[in-house]
Design a protein around this motif. Structure first.
Motif, mmCIF file in Angstrom:
data_model
loop_
_atom_site.group_PDB
_atom_site.id
_atom_site.type_symbol
_atom_site.label_atom_id
_atom_site.label_comp_id
_atom_site.label_asym_id
_atom_site.label_seq_id
_atom_site.Cartn_x
_atom_site.Cartn_y
_atom_site.Cartn_z
ATOM 1 N N LYS A 346 -1.225 5.308 -9.665
ATOM 2 C CA LYS A 346 -0.339 4.327 -8.747
ATOM 3 C C LYS A 346 0.180 3.191 -9.444
ATOM 4 O O LYS A 346 1.400 2.698 -9.090
ATOM 5 C CB LYS A 346 -0.510 4.167 -7.021
ATOM 6 N N ASN A 347 -0.384 3.393 -10.895
ATOM 7 C CA ASN A 347 0.601 2.178 -11.371
ATOM 8 C C ASN A 347 0.453 0.589 -10.794
ATOM 9 O O ASN A 347 0.875 0.107 -10.916
ATOM 10 C CB ASN A 347 1.463 2.704 -12.045
ATOM 11 N N ILE A 348 -0.813 0.539 -10.262
ATOM 12 C CA ILE A 348 -0.651 -1.199 -9.633
ATOM 13 C C ILE A 348 -2.145 -1.198 -10.538
ATOM 14 O O ILE A 348 -2.929 -1.154 -10.425
ATOM 15 C CB ILE A 348 -1.698 -0.890 -7.921
ATOM 16 N N ASP A 353 0.610 -6.962 -8.575
ATOM 17 C CA ASP A 353 1.143 -5.669 -8.095
ATOM 18 C C ASP A 353 0.685 -4.818 -6.793
ATOM 19 O O ASP A 353 1.580 -4.586 -6.124
ATOM 20 C CB ASP A 353 0.776 -4.944 -8.804
ATOM 21 N N LEU A 354 -0.482 -5.164 -6.248
ATOM 22 C CA LEU A 354 -1.256 -4.539 -5.197
ATOM 23 C C LEU A 354 -0.210 -5.520 -3.791
ATOM 24 O O LEU A 354 0.093 -4.885 -3.465
ATOM 25 C CB LEU A 354 -2.636 -5.327 -5.181
ATOM 26 N N THR A 356 1.622 -7.370 -3.485
ATOM 27 C CA THR A 356 4.233 -6.748 -3.618
ATOM 28 C C THR A 356 4.168 -5.386 -3.214
ATOM 29 O O THR A 356 4.658 -5.423 -2.172
ATOM 30 C CB THR A 356 4.363 -6.394 -5.209
ATOM 31 N N ARG A 357 3.537 -4.115 -3.906
ATOM 32 C CA ARG A 357 3.347 -2.764 -3.040
ATOM 33 C C ARG A 357 3.083 -3.033 -1.593
ATOM 34 O O ARG A 357 3.112 -2.268 -1.156
ATOM 35 C CB ARG A 357 2.390 -2.018 -4.188
ATOM 36 N N GLU A 360 5.941 -4.079 0.388
ATOM 37 C CA GLU A 360 6.032 -3.286 0.450
ATOM 38 C C GLU A 360 6.642 -2.175 1.291
ATOM 39 O O GLU A 360 8.051 -1.017 1.776
ATOM 40 C CB GLU A 360 6.889 -2.934 -0.948
ATOM 41 N N ASP A 361 5.541 -1.013 1.040
ATOM 42 C CA ASP A 361 4.994 -0.158 1.586
ATOM 43 C C ASP A 361 4.733 -0.096 3.349
ATOM 44 O O ASP A 361 4.847 0.314 4.661
ATOM 45 C CB ASP A 361 3.946 0.719 1.383
ATOM 46 N N TRP A 428 -3.375 2.013 4.713
ATOM 47 C CA TRP A 428 -2.617 2.277 3.254
ATOM 48 C C TRP A 428 -3.463 2.581 2.068
ATOM 49 O O TRP A 428 -2.929 3.392 1.548
ATOM 50 C CB TRP A 428 -2.403 0.597 2.899
#
Ligand SMILES: Cc1ncc(COP(=O)(O)O)c(C=O)c1O
Length: 432
Positions: A346-348, A353-354, A356-357, A360-361, A428
């Motif tokens: 997932k481009n994490i 990145d993890l 932040t995603r 957001e999710d 998640w």
């Protein structure tokens, strides 16, 4: 990450130029903007006690509001006496008011210590966010020791030995923080004894950051000062066990052979902050003198945190998000390594990145392991379990007999939002 001063053409100190805002602030800002957009946010990035300050201590502050004089730079004598007695009683060490320095938070005292002492700072990671930036601001060298998850993120005696042996004569301060922010783990007395032996052999100064000592779940916090009294500075304060972070009061307790450091720090303090707020110092005497109300408060705080910490740990662990079971404080240092392939797909790519995603999710705010000195690519993060109404939970715990455990369903009832956020993390990772 945001950079608040890089574009400036001001003549900034080179040690400060380009310094980023801390990861904590960044995640907080992102959480706030999601909240403003009407999204539900789970603030698991905060490092603040959920509980109110004990009533007896608040009452003491109220009745000392009139205190207006500048106080002695080292701190109010009766408070220094109370702190010395607290450590003598709890840690079985000999100390008196003359060995204690009071400051506006232990963070400020750590900064003064690094400023006054000329030496290397040894930091085992994962470690609290501010030790290294302070060393950078002052221009001190840092030696990192990367602890391992399979050792429960604890510093091993041989790891300490190896770094000291490289240059036995180099002046060093080694930071040991237990129970730890960010792992919630502590050391046993035997483990501390072994570390103390190595520290003594290499004559390093130990800074024992025991700010979470009162929140060791079994109530038996053991200080390394017991085993290496001549070389250990104990750092503490009101911020965590007393829930009074915003009151800004920290304490350092020095052994006699290090009294020169205390005097040096007091001299710098006299030219900078002068002294800590007078009413807060008077109120702190009550806190450090302890007594039945404070005992009861701590008993209930530990009971709630233990129940919550172990329950969250097992929910996450059962679904592959690993961490060692916590011993104290209010943190878990969780690892998403079992999901590496899926995250990469997932481009994490980084821990940042993890987090932040995830935010957001799902609205869940965690801090990435890199904020605690771990590598960018590690999928670790700190989860603080403080997103609940501590006053309400404490009032409910007070109605239960001290010897009885909290009833089933207590955390679901009084920490519902916290538990909901934990389940959102599990959902998640399942949806990756
Ligand atoms: C491990 C650790 N040490 C020190 C501090 C600083 O505490 P204070 O400056 O409020 O005494 C904190 C605060 O978050 C912490 O987590």
């Amino acid at each position: 990450m945001q950079n608040n001063n890089s574009s400036s053409d001001l003549s900034l100190n080179l040690n400060v130029r380009g310094m980023p805002l801390s990861a904590t602030l960044y995640i907080n800002e992102l959480s706030n903007s999601l909240k403003q957009q009407g999204k539900k946010v789970y603030k698991f990035g905060l490092g603040q006690s959920p509980f109110p300050v004990p009533k007896v201590v608040v009452d003491e502050l109220r009745s000392n509001a009139f205190q207006k004089d500048y106080l002695e730079v080292k701190g109010l004598k009766p408070l220094r006496e109370a702190v010395a007695e607290y450590h003598s009683r709890r840690n079985n060490i000999e100390c008196s008011a003359d060995n204690v320095l009071i400051g506006p938070g232990s963070k400020e005292l750590m900064f003064l210590l690094q400023f006054v002492y000329y030496g290397e700072l040894v930091i085992p990671t994962p470690s609290w966010v501010s030790y290294a930036p302070q060393a950078n601001i002052i221009g001190r060298q840092i030696a990192w020791i990367k602890t391992k998850e399979e050792n429960k993120w604890r510093l091993l005696p041989e790891e300490l030995h190896n770094i000291c042996e490289k240059d036995h004569y180099k002046p060093r301060i080694v930071i040991l923080n237990y129970p730890s922010n960010p792992t919630g783990l502590t050391y046993s007395c035997d483990e501390l004894q072994e570390l103390a032996d190595v520290a003594r052999r290499h004559r390093v100064i130990l800074l024992a950051d025991e700010i979470y000592g009162g929140l060791t779940f079994n109530g038996n916090h053991c200080s390394i000062a017991r085993f290496y009294p001549e070389g250990t500075i104990i750092s503490g304060g009101l911020s965590k066990w007393c829930g009074a972070g915003g009151w800004r009061l920290g304490t350092f307790t020095f052994p006699e052979p290090l009294s020169g450091l205390l005097s040096g720090m007091a001299a710098v303090a006299s030219e900078t902050f002068t002294s800590t707020s007078a009413p807060i110092q008077y109120a702190a005497i009550k806190a450090f003198s302890e007594g039945i109300e404070i005992e009861r408060y701590l008993w209930n705080a530990r009971k709630i945190l233990k129940a919550l910490g172990t329950q969250i740990h097992s929910i996450l662990y059962n679904d592959g998000i690993e961490s060692p079971e916590p011993d104290g404080a209010f943190y878990l240092f969780i690892n998403f390594k079992n999901f590496s392939e899926k995250l990469k797909a997932k481009n994490i790519i980084t821990g940042f990145d993890l987090t932040t995603r995830l935010l957001e999710d799902t609205g869940v705010a965690l801090l990435p392991g890199s904020a605690f000195g771990r590598s960018e690519g590690e999928y670790t993060a700190r989860l603080s379990y403080v997103d609940f109404d501590g006053a309400r939970a404490m009032a409910a715990a007070e109605t239960i007999r001290p010897e009885d455990p909290l009833p089933d369903g207590f955390t679901e009832r009084y920490c519902a939002h916290q538990m909901e956020g934990v389940r959102a993390i599990v959902d998640w990772v399942k949806s990756l």
